[in-house]
Design a protein around this motif. Structure first.
Motif, PDB file in Angstrom:
ATOM      1  N   ILE A 136      -6.803  12.602  -6.134  1.00  0.00           N
ATOM      2  CA  ILE A 136      -6.898  13.462  -4.776  1.00  0.00           C
ATOM      3  C   ILE A 136      -8.169  14.039  -4.892  1.00  0.00           C
ATOM      4  N   SER A 166       0.000  12.168   1.233  1.00  0.00           N
ATOM      5  CA  SER A 166      -0.863  13.406   1.933  1.00  0.00           C
ATOM      6  C   SER A 166      -0.333  14.751   1.943  1.00  0.00           C
ATOM      7  N   TYR A 201       0.284   5.687  -0.243  1.00  0.00           N
ATOM      8  CA  TYR A 201      -0.661   7.116  -0.328  1.00  0.00           C
ATOM      9  C   TYR A 201      -0.034   8.423  -0.175  1.00  0.00           C
ATOM     10  N   ARG A 222       0.744  -1.286   0.066  1.00  0.00           N
ATOM     11  CA  ARG A 222      -0.032   0.020   0.141  1.00  0.00           C
ATOM     12  C   ARG A 222       1.006   1.141  -0.038  1.00  0.00           C
ATOM     13  N   ASN A 230      -5.678  12.896   2.187  1.00  0.00           N
ATOM     14  CA  ASN A 230      -4.933  11.805   1.718  1.00  0.00           C
ATOM     15  C   ASN A 230      -5.495  11.272   0.233  1.00  0.00           C
ATOM     16  N   SER A 231      -4.540  11.044  -0.545  1.00  0.00           N
ATOM     17  CA  SER A 231      -4.805  10.535  -1.868  1.00  0.00           C
ATOM     18  C   SER A 231      -5.373   8.982  -1.931  1.00  0.00           C
ATOM     19  N   GLU A 232      -5.975   8.756  -2.914  1.00  0.00           N
ATOM     20  CA  GLU A 232      -6.509   7.354  -3.095  1.00  0.00           C
ATOM     21  C   GLU A 232      -5.130   6.426  -2.810  1.00  0.00           C
ATOM     22  N   ASP A 233      -5.451   5.174  -2.512  1.00  0.00           N
ATOM     23  CA  ASP A 233      -4.201   4.025  -2.570  1.00  0.00           C
ATOM     24  C   ASP A 233      -3.786   4.086  -3.898  1.00  0.00           C
ATOM     25  N   PHE A 234      -2.359   4.000  -3.933  1.00  0.00           N
ATOM     26  CA  PHE A 234      -1.556   3.808  -5.275  1.00  0.00           C
ATOM     27  C   PHE A 234      -1.854   2.516  -6.052  1.00  0.00           C
ATOM     28  N   SER A 235      -2.198   2.537  -7.343  1.00  0.00           N
ATOM     29  CA  SER A 235      -2.454   1.529  -7.959  1.00  0.00           C
ATOM     30  C   SER A 235      -1.292   0.337  -8.075  1.00  0.00           C
ATOM     31  N   ALA A 288      -3.263   7.560  -8.903  1.00  0.00           N
ATOM     32  CA  ALA A 288      -4.126   7.751  -7.582  1.00  0.00           C
ATOM     33  C   ALA A 288      -4.603   9.011  -7.787  1.00  0.00           C
TER      34      ALA A 288
END
Length: 630
Positions: free
Chosen positions: A571, A521, A519, A517, A580-585, A569
């Protein structure tokens, strides 16, 4: 009254005063606004002062040439608390009665002092929170307000350890003045639509402070407070900060800067230790190592420039309602005066002003002490209190795992997040008066298959020297480096489109780590318009490069350089605080560099139709969080 002198009054010429008033009155329309016109409201305020409050004269040398009004509830007990209330610009003292402080005082039995500015000092009746002579210890308006406290102590049985101050707008900026200059007098304060101490030291800089705001490091803000009373070594006041996210008169970035100032003053970090939703609004608490909340913030989503009230709400244990509609009183279904009085410790024990000092009872009932657990475990606690339990927090090895605000108090804990072996569990209950108790006598053995593949979470802060942003035409031509401290995104006033770059040294990650995971911030600094809505459904996304795009520091060719993975991801829209951004692909996770730097490019997927942008903070304000297993 003491004459402040023509040299002081000359600072407030009619033209400048009218400009200040126009700005504030225009801001009022940005949020819920009810009641009559300003002239009608002022006339009503005069009547309220004459009928509801008692004026006090001769309360000291009064170097700030202020007026003092007091409210004394019936049947006051000995050693009662005192709250000083400061109005906003264009208001008079009694306008603040509409926020509910007089009503709350009648219920909970504390004294209230309402300070009032005079138009001879400031043509729009603003407290002079930006004038050096009025915001220093031992002089001006700050000393006048302190002398009001002294007068109450001499006339009534006031508990010196429970003196508080609350204010709105100009009064909201004056609250930190009192907390900074007289920490030996005030135990806590509540800031409504105000900002940090010494955000401005002149009328000109006051406008910049209000909007777009002033950005300083937490340490720099803290130094201003420490310098207000040099040599002071006692306890610092606790602070409650309330701000509307749609306040365009005093931008809500002021709330973030105030939080940074007072957390630094208290020697704690700027990461919230507890987050919840109260009446639909985000509430964050910043605590010390003992669990005491020293700073709290309320982000009043969608509210403009005003004080939050709820005339349909009755103070617990009474039929008295919270506040009344009027100018700058925003009925958003949350009673600021109640929650601020609660933060001050005034609402417990069924009134009487003495405060509830009895801690709740709490017991962690499951799992049993000595149990062996695996997978997701339900933590359960029982808790009770005479005035009501507000929440129960659950801790694993001393770290907060989560909380529950309603019985039965439960939390699902994923035990795979810790190593196999023995771990301690505890539950901490809080009551409505802020008292707390902890049950920490439970030990469990975690046994999950896989025996030791424990996820590790690490956060990297961006490298300020490498960060930067670029601006170019829609076709990418004529790219140029940005020059401002914070990073721009969207279309600027110069018609250029901005992309920002953040650089992280991720070389400390183990070479063989499996990243599960990640992400980003980022923290809001300021902005204009809504870059997500121009054009509609625009998206702010992140590109990842394993290593630097070109050179370590941002350069012009980075604008359209190929990334290792694009749009990993998004924001979501935010207009204050940290998000926080979305979780990275998966492609984004694979692009995190384990032996060097990882750089991120932030960009909107579509060019804005008009000027619409935001600034985000770089350096230590931007973090990349990575979760991996060794």
């Amino acid at each position: 009254m003491h004459d402040r002198g023509s040299s002081h009054r000359s600072l407030f010429t009619p033209s400048r005063g009218m400009r200040f008033a126009a700005l504030l009155l225009a801001g009022a329309s940005c949020g819920p606004l009810e009641g009559g016109a300003p002239e009608e409201q002022a006339a009503s305020d005069v009547a309220q002062v004459e009928s509801g409050l008692t004026q006090v004269t001769g309360f000291g040398t009064n170097p700030g040439n202020l007026l003092m009004y007091r409210h004394v509830p019936a049947s006051m007990p000995a050693n009662a608390p005192l709250v000083v209330v400061l109005h906003g610009c264009t208001q008079m003292a009694a306008a603040m009665e509409s926020t509910g402080w007089t009503a709350a005082a009648n219920v909970y039995k504390f004294y209230v002092v309402y300070a009032q500015q005079q138009s001879s000092n400031n043509s729009t009746s603003c407290f002079n929170w930006f004038e050096p002579g009025d915001i220093a210890r031992g002089g001006g308006e700050a000393l006048s307000i302190k002398q009001m406290v002294d007068n109450m102590k001499s006339a009534y049985s006031v508990d010196s350890a429970r003196v508080f101050v609350a204010g709105f707008s100009g009064g909201g900026y004056m609250v930190p003045v009192m907390l900074a200059t007289y920490p030996d007098v005030f135990s806590a304060g509540a800031v409504n639509s105000g900002g940090p101490y010494k955000c401005a030291t002149s009328m000109t800089s006051a406008f910049s402070c209000m909007s777009p705001g002033v950005d300083k490091t937490p340490a720099a803000w803290g130094d201003l407070v420490r310098g207000a009373y040099s040599g002071y070594t006692g306890a610092r006041p606790r602070v409650s900060i309330w701000h509307g996210t749609s306040d365009f008169t005093v931008k809500n970035s002021n709330a973030t800067e105030a939080m940074e100032q007072w957390t630094n003053v208290h020697g704690i970090d700027q990461t919230a230790d507890f987050t919840e939703t109260v009446a639909g609004f985000p509430h964050k608490e910043y605590r010390d190592s003992a669990g005491t909340t020293l700073v709290e913030t309320y982000d009043l989503t969608g509210m403009g420039h005003g004080v939050a009230i709820d005339p349909q709400y009755s103070y617990p244990g009474s039929s008295t309602v919270c506040g009344a509609t009027g100018s700058f009183m925003s009925d958003v279904n949350i009673c600021a005066s109640y929650y601020q009085a609660k933060f001050f410790g005034l609402t417990g024990g069924g009134g009487g002003g003495t405060g509830d000092t009895t801690a709740p009872t709490v017991n962690l009932t499951a799992p049993a002490d000595g149990a062996t657990v695996s997978g997701t475990v339900t933590l359960t606690a029982s808790a009770s209190d005479a005035v009501g339990v507000t929440r129960v927090e659950f801790y694993v090895d001393g770290s907060l795992a989560g909380s529950d605000s309603a019985a039965p108090y439960e939390l699902g804990w994923d035990s795979t997040g810790v190593a196999n072996g023995t771990h301690s569990l505890s539950a901490k209950a809080f009551d409505a008066a802020g008292n707390s108790a902890t049950d920490a006598d439970t030990s469990v053995t975690v046994s999950n298959s896989g025996g030791g593949s424990t996820p590790v979470t690490v956060s990297f802060t961006s490298i300020a020297a490498d960060d930067g942003y670029l601006k170019a035409n829609a076709d990418g031509s004529a790219a140029a480096l940005g020059t401002l401290t914070n990073l721009a995104l969207g279309k600027g006033t110069d018609g250029k489109f901005n992309r920002s770059f953040l650089s992280f040294d991720t070389s400390s990650l183990p070479d063989g780590a499996t990243i599960s995971r990640a992400y980003l911030s980022v923290s809001y600094s300021s902005g204009s318009g809504d870059p997500w809505a121009s054009p509609a459904d625009n998206t702010l996304v992140i590109d990842v490069n394993s290593g630097t795009f070109n050179a370590a520091t941002t350069e012009v060719s980075d604008w359209d350089a190929a990334a290792s993975a694009s749009a990993v991801a998004g924001i979501a829209k935010f207009t204050a605080g940290t998000t926080n951004s979305e979780d990275f692909s998966g492609a984004g996770l694979s692009s995190i560099h384990k032996t060097g730097k990882t750089q991120l490019r932030l960009r909107f997927t579509q060019d804005q139709a008009g000027t619409a942008y935001l600034f985000v903070k770089d350096g230590t304000n931007a973090t990349l969080t990575v979760v991996y297993t060794p």
